[in-house]
Design a protein around this motif. Structure first.
Motif, PDB file in Angstrom:
ATOM      1  N   ILE A 198      13.893  -7.246 -34.301  1.00  0.00           N
ATOM      2  CA  ILE A 198      14.980  -8.193 -34.046  1.00  0.00           C
ATOM      3  C   ILE A 198      15.545  -8.056 -32.632  1.00  0.00           C
ATOM      4  O   ILE A 198      16.011  -9.041 -32.043  1.00  0.00           O
ATOM      5  CB  ILE A 198      16.099  -8.012 -35.091  1.00  0.00           C
ATOM      6  CG1 ILE A 198      15.558  -8.394 -36.478  1.00  0.00           C
ATOM      7  CG2 ILE A 198      17.328  -8.842 -34.759  1.00  0.00           C
ATOM      8  CD1 ILE A 198      16.503  -8.090 -37.625  1.00  0.00           C
ATOM      9  N   VAL A 248      11.231  -8.811 -29.518  1.00  0.00           N
ATOM     10  CA  VAL A 248      11.451 -10.029 -30.302  1.00  0.00           C
ATOM     11  C   VAL A 248      10.200 -10.880 -30.448  1.00  0.00           C
ATOM     12  O   VAL A 248      10.161 -11.798 -31.274  1.00  0.00           O
ATOM     13  CB  VAL A 248      12.571 -10.888 -29.681  1.00  0.00           C
ATOM     14  CG1 VAL A 248      13.879 -10.129 -29.664  1.00  0.00           C
ATOM     15  CG2 VAL A 248      12.202 -11.350 -28.277  1.00  0.00           C
ATOM     16  N   CYS A 287      22.883 -10.582 -37.799  1.00  0.00           N
ATOM     17  CA  CYS A 287      21.853 -11.617 -37.858  1.00  0.00           C
ATOM     18  C   CYS A 287      22.423 -12.979 -38.231  1.00  0.00           C
ATOM     19  O   CYS A 287      21.824 -14.011 -37.919  1.00  0.00           O
ATOM     20  CB  CYS A 287      20.766 -11.228 -38.865  1.00  0.00           C
ATOM     21  SG  CYS A 287      19.749  -9.826 -38.343  1.00  0.00           S
ATOM     22  N   GLY A 334      10.728 -11.092 -37.208  1.00  0.00           N
ATOM     23  CA  GLY A 334      12.168 -11.124 -37.410  1.00  0.00           C
ATOM     24  C   GLY A 334      12.569 -11.513 -38.820  1.00  0.00           C
ATOM     25  O   GLY A 334      13.420 -10.870 -39.439  1.00  0.00           O
ATOM     26  N   HIS A 350      14.616 -16.265 -33.360  1.00  0.00           N
ATOM     27  CA  HIS A 350      14.321 -15.799 -34.724  1.00  0.00           C
ATOM     28  C   HIS A 350      14.597 -16.892 -35.752  1.00  0.00           C
ATOM     29  O   HIS A 350      14.045 -16.862 -36.855  1.00  0.00           O
ATOM     30  CB  HIS A 350      15.179 -14.569 -35.064  1.00  0.00           C
ATOM     31  CG  HIS A 350      14.827 -13.333 -34.306  1.00  0.00           C
ATOM     32  ND1 HIS A 350      13.549 -12.840 -34.222  1.00  0.00           N
ATOM     33  CD2 HIS A 350      15.602 -12.460 -33.595  1.00  0.00           C
ATOM     34  CE1 HIS A 350      13.534 -11.735 -33.494  1.00  0.00           C
ATOM     35  NE2 HIS A 350      14.767 -11.479 -33.098  1.00  0.00           N
TER      36      HIS A 350
END
Length: 411
Positions: free
Chosen positions: A16, A20, A50, A25, A61
């Protein structure tokens, strides 16, 4: 167990934050949800971030934003005994007295020391969290101090300067360790300083985006590309936009597509440009809606489709974009993709602030023939004359003449 956190949390931090581009993710998000439900407070903390939007996790993501769930998870993290959860909750304004009473630490300093120890051992996320505690002045609450703790304002400022400046070193460690967010804060620290306590040092900010880009951070590849473009280094800028786009920073597809559509840096290829713009629609890129709409309207690189072109242009227009006025004017004037409407055509055409000979021609016809407005031949002729060498404008002008008294009339 991982070195600093559980295996699940350490894997999630890699996927994450630190790398990336792995594309994992979403899978890490699912693993965090399971770990949180099983009582892992650190997992609850990372999971909460998140759901907080692009300022907390990379937009690439595609995590959903959910403030209520983020708040619930942040509280849960504190209650589950996560030291980073306590500091992140403090930073986000969630650590109210009621929640603080539920944390299994004797003080904020105890939680900070736990995170500091992990930061000193090399964990980038903890280094970033520690840096934030100094950067955003959370150290005051952590250490239980305020202006009244010092004999005078000078001593208080010296204390602030000593602590705030500590963020610089921690942000650099976190930045090099994979936290591109730390680079963002470093740039702000150097560009703006901090009130009259830390002076701005803009010269130190130079190169931050380049470092981030070279380390593979898609966001920084995008920002660095824009920086290069502003400096006139368009070839190099395009290379970085292409890397950013391919790494998942979808906003860069607009610039890659634009280069192919214009054909100034690379050979013109409107078909490829359309493909790039299509990818940029996933992040609601206004530029991609406009340019792709224009390609469909004009039939460049894609089959001409007025309806689809106007639909895309309308998406951009609804955000406040003025780029499509020309297209809307033509569409309503001719009835292309919409029902013919001279009133709307005039409204859009008169909003155009740039030289547009076709627009002048259409306005000349509208006023000269009184289409949707009272007939005003003089005004119509003025627009037709502004249209210059356009053959259609010249033909339209033949319909009018000036009398001996200087009045424009229909022949």
């Amino acid at each position: 167990m991982g070195r600093f956190f559980s295996d699940v949390v350490e894997q999630a931090l890699r996927d994450i934050y630190y790398d990336v581009t792995t594309g994992r993710g979403r899978e890490s998000l699912r693993q965090l949800e399971q770990a949180s439900a099983a009582g892992d407070g650190d997992a609850s903390c990372i999971l909460a971030r998140c759901f907080c939007g692009y300022q907390y996790t990379w937009s690439g993501h595609g995590f959903p934003e959910d403030d209520n769930r983020a708040e619930q998870l942040m509280h849960k993290s504190v209650e589950q005994g996560s030291a980073i959860g306590v500091l992140v909750a403090l930073r986000s304004g969630e650590l109210k007295p009621g929640l603080r009473a539920k944390m299994p630490f004797s003080s904020l300093q105890e939680a900070f020391d736990i995170v500091l120890d992990k930061a000193e051992q090399g964990d980038p996320f903890c280094q970033y969290t520690v840096g934030n505690a100094y950067f955003w002045w959370d150290f005051l609450e952590i250490q239980g101090k305020d202006r009244n703790s010092f004999p005078n304002q000078q001593a208080f400022k010296a204390y602030l300067r000593e602590n705030i400046s500590k963020c610089e070193g921690w942000f650099w460690k976190a930045f090099r360790g994979g936290m591109y967010h730390a680079g963002n804060n470093l740039n702000r620290y150097y560009e703006q300083g901090d009130e009259d306590i830390i002076p701005a040092q803009p010269e130190k900010a130079k190169g931050i985006w380049k470092i981030g880009a070279e380390r593979g951070y898609p966001v920084h590849q995008y920002v660095y590309a824009k920086e290069l473009d502003k400096a006139g280094l368009k070839d190099e800028a395009l290379q970085w936009h292409r890397k950013a786009a391919e790494n998942g920073e979808l906003d860069s597809w607009f610039y890659v597509g634009l280069a192919s559509e214009k054909g100034e840096i690379v050979p013109m290829d409107c078909s490829y440009a359309a493909q790039c713009y299509e990818k940029g629609l996933a992040v609601s890129s206004v530029g991609c809606f406009n340019r792709l709409g224009g390609l469909y309207f004009d039939g460049k690189g894609v089959p001409r489709n007025y309806e689809k072109g106007i639909a895309l242009l309308t998406k951009a227009y609804e955000t406040g974009s003025t780029w499509g006025y020309d297209y809307f004017g033509r569409a309503y004037f001719h009835g292309w993709g919409v029902e013919k409407n001279y009133v709307k055509a005039r409204e859009f055409l008169e909003k155009i602030t740039w030289t547009n000979t076709e627009g002048y021609y259409m306005l000349g016809v509208i006023y000269g023939q009184g289409l949707g407005v009272p007939e005003d031949i003089k005004k119509g002729v003025e627009y037709l004359q502004k249209a210059g060498d356009r053959q259609d404008a010249k033909e339209e002008l033949k319909k009018y003449k000036k009398t001996l008294f200087g009045k424009w009339v229909r022949r």
